[in-house]
Enzyme design. Structure first.
Site, PDB file in Angstrom:
ATOM      1  CG  LEU A 127      36.162  25.797  39.237  1.00  0.00           C
ATOM      2  CD1 LEU A 127      35.598  24.466  38.763  1.00  0.00           C
ATOM      3  CD2 LEU A 127      35.450  26.204  40.549  1.00  0.00           C
ATOM      4  N   PRO A 130      39.828  31.312  31.396  1.00  0.00           N
ATOM      5  CG  PRO A 130      41.547  31.530  29.818  1.00  0.00           C
ATOM      6  CD  PRO A 130      40.829  30.515  30.653  1.00  0.00           C
ATOM      7  N   GLY A 133      35.014  32.362  34.905  1.00  0.00           N
ATOM      8  CA  GLY A 133      35.421  32.505  36.304  1.00  0.00           C
ATOM      9  C   GLY A 133      34.189  32.348  37.173  1.00  0.00           C
ATOM     10  CB  SER A 134      31.362  34.658  37.914  1.00  0.00           C
ATOM     11  OG  SER A 134      32.224  35.662  38.376  1.00  0.00           O
ATOM     12  CG  ASP A 240      28.469  24.079  51.306  1.00  0.00           C
ATOM     13  OD1 ASP A 240      27.908  25.149  51.014  1.00  0.00           O
ATOM     14  OD2 ASP A 240      28.038  23.275  52.157  1.00  0.00           O
ATOM     15  CD  GLN A 337      41.455  58.902  55.594  1.00  0.00           C
ATOM     16  OE1 GLN A 337      41.702  58.195  54.638  1.00  0.00           O
ATOM     17  NE2 GLN A 337      41.480  60.224  55.537  1.00  0.00           N
ATOM     18  N   GLY A 340      47.407  57.894  58.533  1.00  0.00           N
ATOM     19  CA  GLY A 340      47.941  59.001  57.740  1.00  0.00           C
ATOM     20  C   GLY A 340      48.892  58.487  56.670  1.00  0.00           C
ATOM     21  N   GLY A 341      49.970  59.224  56.431  1.00  0.00           N
ATOM     22  CA  GLY A 341      50.933  58.861  55.380  1.00  0.00           C
ATOM     23  C   GLY A 341      51.507  57.468  55.567  1.00  0.00           C
ATOM     24  CD  GLU A 364      37.789  29.703  48.101  1.00  0.00           C
ATOM     25  OE1 GLU A 364      36.893  29.251  48.827  1.00  0.00           O
ATOM     26  OE2 GLU A 364      38.998  29.638  48.365  1.00  0.00           O
TER      27      GLU A 364
HETATM   28  C1  LIG Z   1      44.258  36.186  43.633  1.00  0.00           C
HETATM   29  C2  LIG Z   1      43.354  35.204  42.974  1.00  0.00           C
HETATM   30  C3  LIG Z   1      43.500  33.837  43.250  1.00  0.00           C
HETATM   31  C4  LIG Z   1      42.687  32.903  42.605  1.00  0.00           C
HETATM   32  N1  LIG Z   1      42.878  31.569  42.835  1.00  0.00           N
HETATM   33  C5  LIG Z   1      42.140  30.661  42.150  1.00  0.00           C
HETATM   34  C6  LIG Z   1      42.392  29.249  42.282  1.00  0.00           C
HETATM   35  O1  LIG Z   1      43.260  28.825  43.055  1.00  0.00           O
HETATM   36  N2  LIG Z   1      41.665  28.395  41.531  1.00  0.00           N
HETATM   37  C7  LIG Z   1      40.692  28.810  40.667  1.00  0.00           C
HETATM   38  O2  LIG Z   1      40.081  27.972  40.022  1.00  0.00           O
HETATM   39  N3  LIG Z   1      40.422  30.132  40.507  1.00  0.00           N
HETATM   40  C8  LIG Z   1      41.120  31.055  41.232  1.00  0.00           C
HETATM   41  N4  LIG Z   1      40.877  32.411  41.072  1.00  0.00           N
HETATM   42  C9  LIG Z   1      39.873  32.839  40.102  1.00  0.00           C
HETATM   43  C10 LIG Z   1      38.624  33.413  40.742  1.00  0.00           C
HETATM   44  O3  LIG Z   1      37.844  32.406  41.305  1.00  0.00           O
HETATM   45  C11 LIG Z   1      37.900  34.222  39.660  1.00  0.00           C
HETATM   46  O4  LIG Z   1      38.694  35.372  39.402  1.00  0.00           O
HETATM   47  C12 LIG Z   1      36.492  34.623  40.090  1.00  0.00           C
HETATM   48  O5  LIG Z   1      35.648  33.509  40.110  1.00  0.00           O
HETATM   49  C13 LIG Z   1      35.916  35.689  39.161  1.00  0.00           C
HETATM   50  O6  LIG Z   1      36.014  35.266  37.844  1.00  0.00           O
HETATM   51  P1  LIG Z   1      36.606  36.250  36.722  1.00  0.00           P
HETATM   52  O7  LIG Z   1      37.905  36.785  37.204  1.00  0.00           O
HETATM   53  O8  LIG Z   1      36.594  35.524  35.438  1.00  0.00           O
HETATM   54  O9  LIG Z   1      35.597  37.443  36.712  1.00  0.00           O
HETATM   55  P2  LIG Z   1      34.154  37.455  35.970  1.00  0.00           P
HETATM   56  O10 LIG Z   1      33.521  36.123  36.071  1.00  0.00           O
HETATM   57  O11 LIG Z   1      34.333  38.062  34.641  1.00  0.00           O
HETATM   58  O12 LIG Z   1      33.355  38.434  36.918  1.00  0.00           O
HETATM   59  C14 LIG Z   1      33.703  39.825  36.992  1.00  0.00           C
HETATM   60  C15 LIG Z   1      32.742  40.521  37.913  1.00  0.00           C
HETATM   61  O13 LIG Z   1      31.428  40.455  37.390  1.00  0.00           O
HETATM   62  C16 LIG Z   1      30.491  40.490  38.471  1.00  0.00           C
HETATM   63  N5  LIG Z   1      29.612  39.308  38.376  1.00  0.00           N
HETATM   64  C17 LIG Z   1      29.945  38.078  37.948  1.00  0.00           C
HETATM   65  N6  LIG Z   1      28.885  37.257  38.020  1.00  0.00           N
HETATM   66  C18 LIG Z   1      27.881  37.977  38.509  1.00  0.00           C
HETATM   67  C19 LIG Z   1      26.522  37.700  38.836  1.00  0.00           C
HETATM   68  N7  LIG Z   1      25.994  36.475  38.676  1.00  0.00           N
HETATM   69  N8  LIG Z   1      25.747  38.719  39.313  1.00  0.00           N
HETATM   70  C20 LIG Z   1      26.271  39.957  39.500  1.00  0.00           C
HETATM   71  N9  LIG Z   1      27.551  40.271  39.224  1.00  0.00           N
HETATM   72  C21 LIG Z   1      28.333  39.309  38.744  1.00  0.00           C
HETATM   73  C22 LIG Z   1      31.316  40.472  39.762  1.00  0.00           C
HETATM   74  O14 LIG Z   1      31.487  41.814  40.221  1.00  0.00           O
HETATM   75  C23 LIG Z   1      32.633  39.926  39.306  1.00  0.00           C
HETATM   76  O15 LIG Z   1      33.716  40.309  40.149  1.00  0.00           O
HETATM   77  C24 LIG Z   1      41.683  33.350  41.723  1.00  0.00           C
HETATM   78  C25 LIG Z   1      41.521  34.735  41.478  1.00  0.00           C
HETATM   79  C26 LIG Z   1      42.339  35.645  42.080  1.00  0.00           C
HETATM   80  C27 LIG Z   1      42.150  37.102  41.777  1.00  0.00           C
END
Ligand SMILES: Cc1cc2nc3c(=O)[nH]c(=O)nc-3n(C[C@H](O)[C@H](O)[C@H](O)COP(=O)(O)OP(=O)(O)OC[C@H]3O[C@@H](n4cnc5c(N)ncnc54)[C@H](O)[C@@H]3O)c2cc1C
Length: 385
Positions: A127, A130, A133-134, A240, A337, A340-341, A364
């Site tokens: 999903l 670059p 993500g969110s 969900d 914590q 310790g070490g 997620e």
């Molecule tokens: C170990 C790992 C495994 C993953 N596996 C998968 C996978 O199998 N499939 C897949 O599709 N994706 C996967 N992901 C991607 C993951 O879902 C995204 O990293 C995540 O959705 C965050 O997107 P981003 O890294 O682009 O951060 P960004 O979208 O840039 O967000 C960065 C930060 O901004 C803040 N932020 C973002 N939106 C808001 C908001 N609306 N309000 C307030 N603060 C906000 C949050 O603190 C967030 O952490 C994986 C990520 C990791 C680290």
């Protein structure tokens, strides 16, 4: 011995208690796995979990279809995470990767499920991109209709199981409408031409992870899961189901951290007495136990609500994931914590828990995003009242 009293909570049936007991025995015998080569370890874990029959709940049984049982998914993740984070990962991805197929797939798509449930095929959920993500609805990857095919162009990143998966469930913009309503979902076998594993990504708790590039990758129109434009709805429906299970994994890590801390504090003598006799240490132990129980209540409340037939559990799942992952981070930090070490010594269980938990507060739906989701739900319920 970890606390098992929660299994008597009314959220569970006898079949859940039976599963927890059998899985505990299996884990004690088979885990932790050797993580030296993370790809090989993951493949082996999928095979082992499949042979043990533990992957069956990750996808629907096409011969005997019934809804996914979220309590079983959560109990399994909690138990596996307590023993081995990579085993939990291997289990979880079989479910997340095939969730769209279980919920919306055609009979043809569902043929994969017999294999993933037996551990004979590995699945992935693609999903994130670059730039999105969110902000998933803002994705760039396109799927353009060309005769009887769709042609996919773009990148997916952070894809768990990227590089070892046999099938990828991929989301791409088909353009029926702007934003979230113009996205569709596809099943792309790993051997799809012009689907390239462009980069392997390394993270603090190693597991298979990759950036994928689709460059004129051609899929038959029948590879679409659900209808054109349904992709965002499908992704949210899958999350969900599986979002509360992320909370369950965090709960497993936290429970392990608590158990390790109780044992350590009871055995370690400082200033002539066990650490556990110091009131400030008891304060930490009390906080940890409280956070573990509260997280368990929220996780299993969400799972039970879904299993009782709720169409969506957006609020419950967001609360479970947010609270369980954030509190697990605090519990594990306290465990470091108290050790310790040794708590920061590479290879110590508490050190690995400290690394394992971090990403769960990001993927997620990051913790901040869960807060937005919860607030929206609460405010809309007020407006409707
Ligand atoms: C170990 C790992 C495994 C993953 N596996 C998968 C996978 O199998 N499939 C897949 O599709 N994706 C996967 N992901 C991607 C993951 O879902 C995204 O990293 C995540 O959705 C965050 O997107 P981003 O890294 O682009 O951060 P960004 O979208 O840039 O967000 C960065 C930060 O901004 C803040 N932020 C973002 N939106 C808001 C908001 N609306 N309000 C307030 N603060 C906000 C949050 O603190 C967030 O952490 C994986 C990520 C990791 C680290």
């Amino acid at each position: 011995m970890p606390d098992r009293s929660f299994l008597h909570w009314p959220f569970f049936d006898d079949r859940h208690r039976d599963l927890a007991q059998r899985l505990e025995a299996w884990c004690a015998k088979n885990l932790p796995a050797d993580h030296h080569d993370v790809d090989a370890a993951c493949r082996e874990l999928v095979i082992m979990l499949g042979r043990g029959g533990w992957l069956k709940p990750t996808a629907i049984d096409t011969d005997n279809p019934a809804p996914l049982d979220v309590r079983t998914l959560c109990l399994t993740r909690e138990t596996l995470a307590r023993h081995d984070g990579l085993a939990d990962f291997a289990f979880a991805m079989q479910g997340l990767g095939t969730g769209a197929i279980s919920l919306f797939g055609s009979d043809e798509h569902k043929k994969w499920l017999a294999k993933t449930r037996r551990g004979e095929a590995i699945s992935a959920f693609a999903l994130s991109e670059p730039r999105s993500g969110s902000d998933v609805a803002n994705m760039d990857m396109t799927a353009t209709r060309d005769g009887g095919d769709y042609v996919l162009n773009g990148e997916k990143t952070w894809i768990s199981n990227g590089g070892i998966a046999d099938l990828y469930v991929v989301f791409a913009r088909t353009g029926e409408a702007p934003g979230a309503r113009g996205i569709s979902c596809f099943l792309a076998p790993a051997d799809t031409k012009e689907l390239e594993i462009a980069e392997r990504l390394e993270v603090i708790a190693p597991h298979p992870l990759a950036r994928l590039v689709f460059n004129e990758a051609r899929l038959p129109a029948s590879a679409m899961i659900g209808k054109p434009g349904d992709g965002f709805k499908i992704a949210m429906s899958v999350l969900d189901v599986f979002r509360s299970t992320v909370g369950a994994a965090a709960l497993g890590f936290a429970r392990r951290a608590l158990d390790e801390s109780v044992a350590r504090a009871s055995e370690r003598k400082l200033f002539g007495a066990p650490l556990a006799e110091m009131q400030m240490v008891q304060g930490h132990i009390a906080d940890m136990a409280l956070d573990v129980d509260a997280a368990a209540l929220l996780v299993y409340r969400a799972a039970w609500t879904k299993d009782m037939g709720a169409v969506r559990v957006t609020r419950e799942a967001a609360m479970a994931k947010l609270f369980a992952t954030d509190k697990a981070q605090e519990v594990i930090d306290k465990a470091v914590q108290l050790h310790g070490g040794d708590g920061v010594r590479r290879g110590h269980i508490v050190e690995s828990l400290y690394r394992e938990i971090r990403a769960l507060r990001i993927y997620e739906g990051a913790s901040d995003v869960q807060k937005v989701v919860i607030a929206r739900q609460v405010l809309s319920e007020f407006r409707q009242a």
